[in-house]
Design a protein around this motif. Structure first.
Motif, PDB file in Angstrom:
ATOM      1  N   SER A 179       0.845  -1.202   0.000  1.00 60.42           N
ATOM      2  CA  SER A 179       0.000   0.000   0.000  1.00 60.42           C
ATOM      3  C   SER A 179       0.883   1.257   0.000  1.00 60.42           C
ATOM      4  CB  SER A 179      -0.877  -0.011   1.267  1.00 60.42           C
ATOM      5  OG  SER A 179      -1.440   1.261   1.464  1.00 60.42           O
ATOM      6  N   SER A 180       0.372   2.327  -0.628  1.00 66.72           N
ATOM      7  CA  SER A 180       1.196   3.554  -0.681  1.00 66.72           C
ATOM      8  C   SER A 180       1.081   4.327   0.627  1.00 66.72           C
ATOM      9  CB  SER A 180       0.724   4.444  -1.843  1.00 66.72           C
ATOM     10  OG  SER A 180      -0.642   4.765  -1.610  1.00 66.72           O
ATOM     11  N   SER A 181       0.085   3.937   1.470  1.00 67.99           N
ATOM     12  CA  SER A 181       0.025   4.635   2.769  1.00 67.99           C
ATOM     13  C   SER A 181      -0.249   3.624   3.879  1.00 67.99           C
ATOM     14  CB  SER A 181      -1.082   5.699   2.751  1.00 67.99           C
ATOM     15  OG  SER A 181      -2.336   5.056   2.854  1.00 67.99           O
ATOM     16  N   PHE A 182       0.197   3.947   5.074  1.00 64.59           N
ATOM     17  CA  PHE A 182      -0.006   3.048   6.218  1.00 64.59           C
ATOM     18  C   PHE A 182      -1.311   3.414   6.920  1.00 64.59           C
ATOM     19  CE2 PHE A 182       1.347   0.130   9.489  1.00 64.59           C
ATOM     20  CZ  PHE A 182       0.781   0.620  10.658  1.00 64.59           C
ATOM     21  N   ALA A 183      -1.628   4.714   6.912  1.00 67.72           N
ATOM     22  CA  ALA A 183      -2.827   5.168   7.648  1.00 67.72           C
ATOM     23  C   ALA A 183      -3.438   6.376   6.946  1.00 67.72           C
ATOM     24  CB  ALA A 183      -2.451   5.552   9.079  1.00 67.72           C
ATOM     25  N   GLY A 184      -4.769   6.456   7.023  1.00 68.88           N
ATOM     26  CA  GLY A 184      -5.451   7.639   6.467  1.00 68.88           C
ATOM     27  C   GLY A 184      -5.016   8.874   7.230  1.00 68.88           C
ATOM     28  N   SER A 185      -4.818   8.712   8.573  1.00 70.84           N
ATOM     29  CA  SER A 185      -4.266   9.825   9.354  1.00 70.84           C
ATOM     30  C   SER A 185      -3.497   9.269  10.542  1.00 70.84           C
ATOM     31  CB  SER A 185      -5.392  10.749   9.850  1.00 70.84           C
ATOM     32  OG  SER A 185      -6.324  10.009  10.622  1.00 70.84           O
TER      33      SER A 185
END
Ligand SMILES: Nc1ncnc2c1ncn2[C@@H]1O[C@H](COS(=O)(=O)NC(=O)[C@@H](N)CS)[C@@H](O)[C@H]1O
Ligand SMILES: [Zn+2]
Length: 418
Positions: free
Chosen positions: A276-282
């Motif tokens: 995934s390109s991110s680990f967390a939305g925030s």
């Protein structure tokens, strides 16, 4: 691992607006929810010196987030770990002449009691690192196979030819996207927060330990192809979040002392494992709670413990109210006066709500919801209740249902049971 009892959450008519939180990674105010169900990963304690006011501030903050998310119509899937194996725990057990497992068991029990007393809703899944170690081995081997991680000879290991395994941060183009620290800034805190920048054989000084080969006198677990040993710290949260929530999670929570290296590294590991390109939305971070001018921390030993205040007869609801009186995003100093103020506030609220009527409370409930939906602005929420209470006490009110409506809102939204 067993968590603790879930407090009753009363229904309150209406709902909170969509919750927005300040995301550390983007610096923006962003919606916490990105779909119907919200996945929340909040880093748990390393079980010693539990539960000091810094811990309590962090878990009450994320309890508030969970409460207002549910109130806004989003079911929440909440996962929390316990770092019940790591160097600091082994060192403290050594210092106190305790078996590290006994220390962890004792402190986790205390933490459960304190969370229950503070009306913190337990995570849906509460995972110890130790019980999860078998689930870390495969992912670490995958990181090696995919070229994200590499072996470093461990000449002081108990077995000839054993290796430690490190994550190669130079392979991650998004390394630094959580903390926005430059290399110098990272180096400043890396060593004091568990890093080993001067370790022989590492490709980059900031590379993080994924697996430590067994050393004499240390606990060990079967690491399959990695050999016998134990996991590093950051990979624990990356694997538990991936396995129990999926990556990206909506919200990754913790104190600001976790931004680097912990959340930067667990984000790098989690993105490498999931693609995934991110680990967390925030990423949402609790400011540091201090005492007498210094951050409250185990190493300094300047701790105010929830259990000690409770033992001295302090109402846990006053402790929770003292924590809610400060905005989660700011660092602040714990003082006894703040506890006295919170006790006074609680008394005033109790008196105002004990009448058989009061001013109409609907607007107050809306004000509480609006404040919490705005980056968990709990101080502003408490001020709305203060206004209702002072009006109730000075001029009374003719809405017989008001105390019930407001009492349920205080419980459901703020976790304050009058
Ligand atoms: N003085 C403090 N003020 C606010 N939060 C704190 C303070 N000290 C620790 N915390 C937070 O309390 C939580 C537990 O801290 S801890 O016990 O050191 N454990 C850990 O940081 C790791 N087990 C996370 S995987 C973390 O989110 C940490 O950031
Ligand atoms: Zn963590």
């Amino acid at each position: 691992m067993r968590s603790w009892p879930t407090p009753f959450i009363p229904k309150v008519p209406g709902r909170a607006p969509e919750v927005r939180v300040r995301d550390t990674a983007s610096g923006e105010l962003v919606p916490a929810a990105r779909g119907e169900v919200v996945t929340l990963y909040v880093c748990g304690i390393t079980p010693y010196d539990a539960t000091h006011m810094g811990h309590a501030a962090t878990y009450v903050t994320f309890d508030l987030l969970g409460r207002v998310l549910r109130d806004s119509g989003h079911p929440v899937r909440y996962v929390q770990n316990i770092t019940d194996i790591d160097d600091p725990l082994l060192e403290r057990a050594e210092r106190d002449g305790l078996d590290w497992r006994d220390l962890a068991t004792r402190e986790i029990a205390l933490f459960r009691e304190d969370m229950t007393a503070l009306a913190v809703i337990p995570p849906d899944e509460y995972l110890g690192a130790v019980e999860s170690i078998p689930t870390f081995v495969g992912p670490i081997e995958k990181l090696v196979a995919d070229g994200w991680a590499y072996a470093v000879p461990a000449p002081d290991a108990s077995r000839e030819g054993a290796h430690d395994v490190y994550f190669d941060v130079s392979r991650d183009p998004r390394f630094g996207s959580v903390s926005h620290l430059d290399e110098a800034g990272m180096m400043e805190v890396f060593a004091e927060r568990g890093g080993d920048p001067d370790r022989e054989g590492k490709r980059n000084r900031l590379d993080a330990l994924l697996w430590r080969a067994h050393r004499e006198g240390e606990p060990e677990w079967d690491g399959a192809g990695l050999g016998s040993g134990r996991p590093g710290w950051h990979i624990e949260c990356a694997c538990i979040a991936l396995d129990h929530l999926g990556i990206p999670v909506d919200v990754q929570g913790g104190g600001t002392d976790l931004v680097f290296p912990h959340h930067e590294m667990s984000s790098a590991h989690g993105r490498a494992l999931s693609g995934s390109s991110s680990f967390a939305g925030s990423f949402v971070h609790q400011g540091m709670v201090g005492l007498d001018g210094e951050k409250m921390s185990k190493s300094k030993g300047n701790l105010v413990l929830v259990s000690r205040l409770r033992r001295d007869g302090v109402d846990p609801m006053a402790i929770r109210l003292a924590l809610l009186a400060r905005h989660h995003a700011h660092d602040w100093m714990w003082t006894h006066d703040q506890l006295l103020e919170a006790q006074q506030r609680l008394e005033t609220w109790r008196e105002a709500l004990s009448g058989n009527g009061g001013p109409v409370a609907d607007q107050t409930v809306d004000d509480i919801r609006a404040a919490l939906a705005d980056d968990l602005d709990s101080p502003r929420a408490l001020e709305a209740v203060d206004r209702w209470a002072s009006q109730a006490l000075s001029r009374g009110g003719d809405d017989p249902g008001a105390p019930g409506v407001l009492g349920r809102a205080l419980d459901a939204l703020l976790g304050i049971r009058i």
